[in-house]
Design an enzyme around this catalytic site. Structure first.
Site, mmCIF file in Angstrom:
data_model
loop_
_atom_site.group_PDB
_atom_site.id
_atom_site.type_symbol
_atom_site.label_atom_id
_atom_site.label_comp_id
_atom_site.label_asym_id
_atom_site.label_seq_id
_atom_site.Cartn_x
_atom_site.Cartn_y
_atom_site.Cartn_z
ATOM 1 N N LYS A 138 30.313 34.523 115.832
ATOM 2 C CA LYS A 138 29.077 34.899 115.150
ATOM 3 C C LYS A 138 29.053 34.358 113.739
ATOM 4 O O LYS A 138 27.992 34.158 113.166
ATOM 5 C CB LYS A 138 28.984 36.435 115.072
ATOM 6 C CG LYS A 138 28.843 37.138 116.412
ATOM 7 C CD LYS A 138 29.014 38.649 116.227
ATOM 8 C CE LYS A 138 29.038 39.387 117.552
ATOM 9 N NZ LYS A 138 29.731 40.681 117.456
ATOM 10 N N LYS B 74 37.146 29.171 118.417
ATOM 11 C CA LYS B 74 36.417 30.124 119.238
ATOM 12 C C LYS B 74 34.926 30.110 118.873
ATOM 13 O O LYS B 74 34.596 29.959 117.698
ATOM 14 C CB LYS B 74 37.044 31.481 118.922
ATOM 15 C CG LYS B 74 36.644 32.640 119.733
ATOM 16 C CD LYS B 74 37.456 33.864 119.294
ATOM 17 C CE LYS B 74 36.932 34.447 117.994
ATOM 18 N NZ LYS B 74 37.546 35.702 117.588
ATOM 19 N N LYS C 132 40.642 36.878 109.377
ATOM 20 C CA LYS C 132 39.423 37.308 108.686
ATOM 21 C C LYS C 132 39.638 37.450 107.190
ATOM 22 O O LYS C 132 38.760 37.143 106.397
ATOM 23 C CB LYS C 132 38.905 38.628 109.272
ATOM 24 C CG LYS C 132 38.224 38.434 110.616
ATOM 25 C CD LYS C 132 37.335 39.613 110.976
ATOM 26 C CE LYS C 132 36.664 39.372 112.320
ATOM 27 N NZ LYS C 132 36.066 40.582 112.878
HETATM 28 P P1 TYM Z 1 33.099 41.505 118.904
HETATM 29 O O1 TYM Z 1 31.880 42.210 118.453
HETATM 30 O O2 TYM Z 1 33.673 40.454 118.009
HETATM 31 O O3 TYM Z 1 32.850 40.841 120.314
HETATM 32 C C1 TYM Z 1 32.300 41.586 121.392
HETATM 33 C C2 TYM Z 1 32.970 41.174 122.686
HETATM 34 O O4 TYM Z 1 32.795 39.768 122.892
HETATM 35 C C3 TYM Z 1 34.050 39.142 123.122
HETATM 36 N N1 TYM Z 1 34.023 37.800 122.558
HETATM 37 C C4 TYM Z 1 34.271 36.687 123.248
HETATM 38 N N2 TYM Z 1 34.599 36.491 124.538
HETATM 39 C C5 TYM Z 1 34.783 35.210 124.953
HETATM 40 N N3 TYM Z 1 34.649 34.138 124.127
HETATM 41 C C6 TYM Z 1 34.328 34.300 122.825
HETATM 42 N N4 TYM Z 1 34.192 33.242 122.030
HETATM 43 C C7 TYM Z 1 34.126 35.622 122.333
HETATM 44 N N5 TYM Z 1 33.807 36.125 121.123
HETATM 45 C C8 TYM Z 1 33.749 37.454 121.278
HETATM 46 C C9 TYM Z 1 35.053 40.029 122.411
HETATM 47 O O5 TYM Z 1 36.348 39.852 122.932
HETATM 48 C C10 TYM Z 1 34.492 41.403 122.671
HETATM 49 O O6 TYM Z 1 34.903 41.871 123.939
HETATM 50 N N6 TYM Z 1 36.758 44.798 117.932
HETATM 51 C C11 TYM Z 1 35.720 44.411 118.885
HETATM 52 C C12 TYM Z 1 34.702 45.503 119.114
HETATM 53 C C13 TYM Z 1 35.279 46.842 119.469
HETATM 54 C C14 TYM Z 1 35.787 47.219 120.718
HETATM 55 C C15 TYM Z 1 36.156 48.583 120.575
HETATM 56 C C16 TYM Z 1 35.980 46.564 121.935
HETATM 57 C C17 TYM Z 1 35.347 47.906 118.638
HETATM 58 N N7 TYM Z 1 35.882 48.963 119.317
HETATM 59 C C18 TYM Z 1 36.736 49.298 121.621
HETATM 60 C C19 TYM Z 1 36.548 47.285 122.968
HETATM 61 C C20 TYM Z 1 36.919 48.623 122.827
HETATM 62 C C21 TYM Z 1 34.989 43.204 118.348
HETATM 63 O O7 TYM Z 1 35.012 42.907 117.181
HETATM 64 O O8 TYM Z 1 34.239 42.551 119.283
#
Ligand code: TYM
Length: 343
Positions: free
Chosen positions: A210, A207, A114
């Site tokens: 967003k 991947k 990032k």
């Molecule tokens: P975030 O917001 O980027 O994504 C949310 C969830 O979606 C999953 N994900 C994917 N799974 C499969 N293929 C993909 N291409 C893909 N892109 C995203 C992510 O793995 C995630 O589960 N840091 C985390 C948010 C967070 C969090 C937490 C998660 C903050 N605190 C505590 C679990 C527990 C994040 O940025 O997810």
């Protein structure tokens, strides 16, 4: 004290919620609510590690909330809330800033990706982000965390932080009555199923995300049927027919990705999909996939739009969720402070 099983997970309100988020995470959230107490958090404090337009941020917080509910999470049974309404996240994150080591954070691949070449210009929050994520989970003594593959390293860090805290404060923890010496349980990642890493529809080595500048790279949860069909029709593939065995998907990233998406949407395995479509061309597979995607995603998008028409109701759901989240978090935060020696 016994550690009861509890699920926590979070999704960032940064817009463009997509099929990867849905299949990698949200479908798991829905399934787990049958067997566990669950907290599902819209992690708005994580979102601002990169600047967000305030009005758009508010909208995106409601959009993720709507996506949770439209996907089938029951906000009465489970706790849906946004992070910034529960101050314990910030408080515990600070404690963890002092527990985690620089060397641990320096290894985080997501920060490197990032921040890219502009490391000096990245926010301190972006760097410390995994500590906040550990705080999210451990503030509730959560034991299970459903996430996509890309969060695995952050989960390992959360486990290391839990363990180091337990060791650093071992005596105080025992004195507080935790005779097993465990105050923070080690959270277990749940990374399961055929779509733990959904790839871009334009490039099977990237991947689905967003922030990809190309909207054609992802199916978003609010895409209409026509757009979903178009994106799948234009998805990159190779000229060969689908194989009949999993082995045949090796070195065929794009084909493997579409097969995984089909399997996850259909609630089956990649093997099952290949049993049905092995030997068939993409000209036959893609329309079947498009039909399935429209059938599963469109109703969720419709329901999200309906919910977003009444922002006050979504805000009330978040407020109620935050109250219930605080009821779990406050005693844990209070005990954490006592263990540390704060008065
Ligand atoms: P975030 O917001 O980027 O994504 C949310 C969830 O979606 C999953 N994900 C994917 N799974 C499969 N293929 C993909 N291409 C893909 N892109 C995203 C992510 O793995 C995630 O589960 N840091 C985390 C948010 C967070 C969090 C937490 C998660 C903050 N605190 C505590 C679990 C527990 C994040 O940025 O997810």
């Amino acid at each position: 004290m016994e550690h009861q099983e509890r699920v926590f997970s979070g999704v960032q309100p940064t817009g463009n919620l997509h099929l990867g988020n849905y299949l990698g995470a949200i479908t798991k959230f829905v399934a787990l609510q049958q067997s566990h107490q669950c907290l599902y958090c819209v992690v708005d404090m994580h979102a601002i590690t990169v600047w967000q337009d305030p009005a758009i941020l508010s909208h995106n917080i409601r959009e993720v909330t709507a996506a949770f509910i439209a996907s089938g999470i029951d906000p009465k049974k489970q706790i849906i809330f946004n992070q910034s309404q529960v101050s314990g996240h910030a408080e515990l994150a600070w404690v963890f800033n002092c527990v985690a080591r620089m060397g641990w954070l320096n290894r985080m691949t997501q920060f490197k990706e990032k921040a890219g070449k502009h490391r000096e210009n990245a926010s301190v929050g972006l760097y410390a982000y995994p500590n906040l994520m550990a705080a999210d989970i451990l503030l509730y003594h959560a034991t299970h965390v459903p996430v996509g593959e890309d969060q695995k390293q952050h989960l390992e860090l959360a486990r290391d932080i839990a363990q180091k805290f337990n060791v650093d404060f071992a005596e105080a923890i025992k004195a507080a009555g935790h005779h097993d010496g465990i105050f923070f349980p080690q959270p277990e990642p749940l990374i399961t199923g055929p779509a733990t890493r959904v790839m871009s529809l334009r490039d099977g080595s990237k991947k689905m995300s967003k922030s990809d500048p190309s909207d054609m790279s992802r199916i978003t949860m609010t895409d209409d049927a026509e757009t979903i069909v178009k994106k799948i029709r234009k998805a990159k593939t190779d000229p060969d027919a689908l194989p009949s065995e999993l082995d045949g998907l090796k070195d065929r990233a794009e084909a493997g990705n579409l097969v995984g998406i089909f399997a996850a949407l259909n609630g089956t395995s990649k093997e099952d999909v290949l049993k049905e479509f092995g030997g068939k061309q993409f000209s036959e597979f893609k329309p079947a996939l498009a039909e399935l995607a429209v059938e599963k995603v469109s109703p969720i998008g419709d329901e999200m739009r309906r919910l977003l028409d009444d922002p006050a109701e979504l805000d009330a759901i978040l407020k109620n969720g935050a109250t219930r989240a605080r009821a779990i978090a406050d005693p844990i935060m209070a005990e954490t402070k006592k263990i540390i020696g704060f008065i």
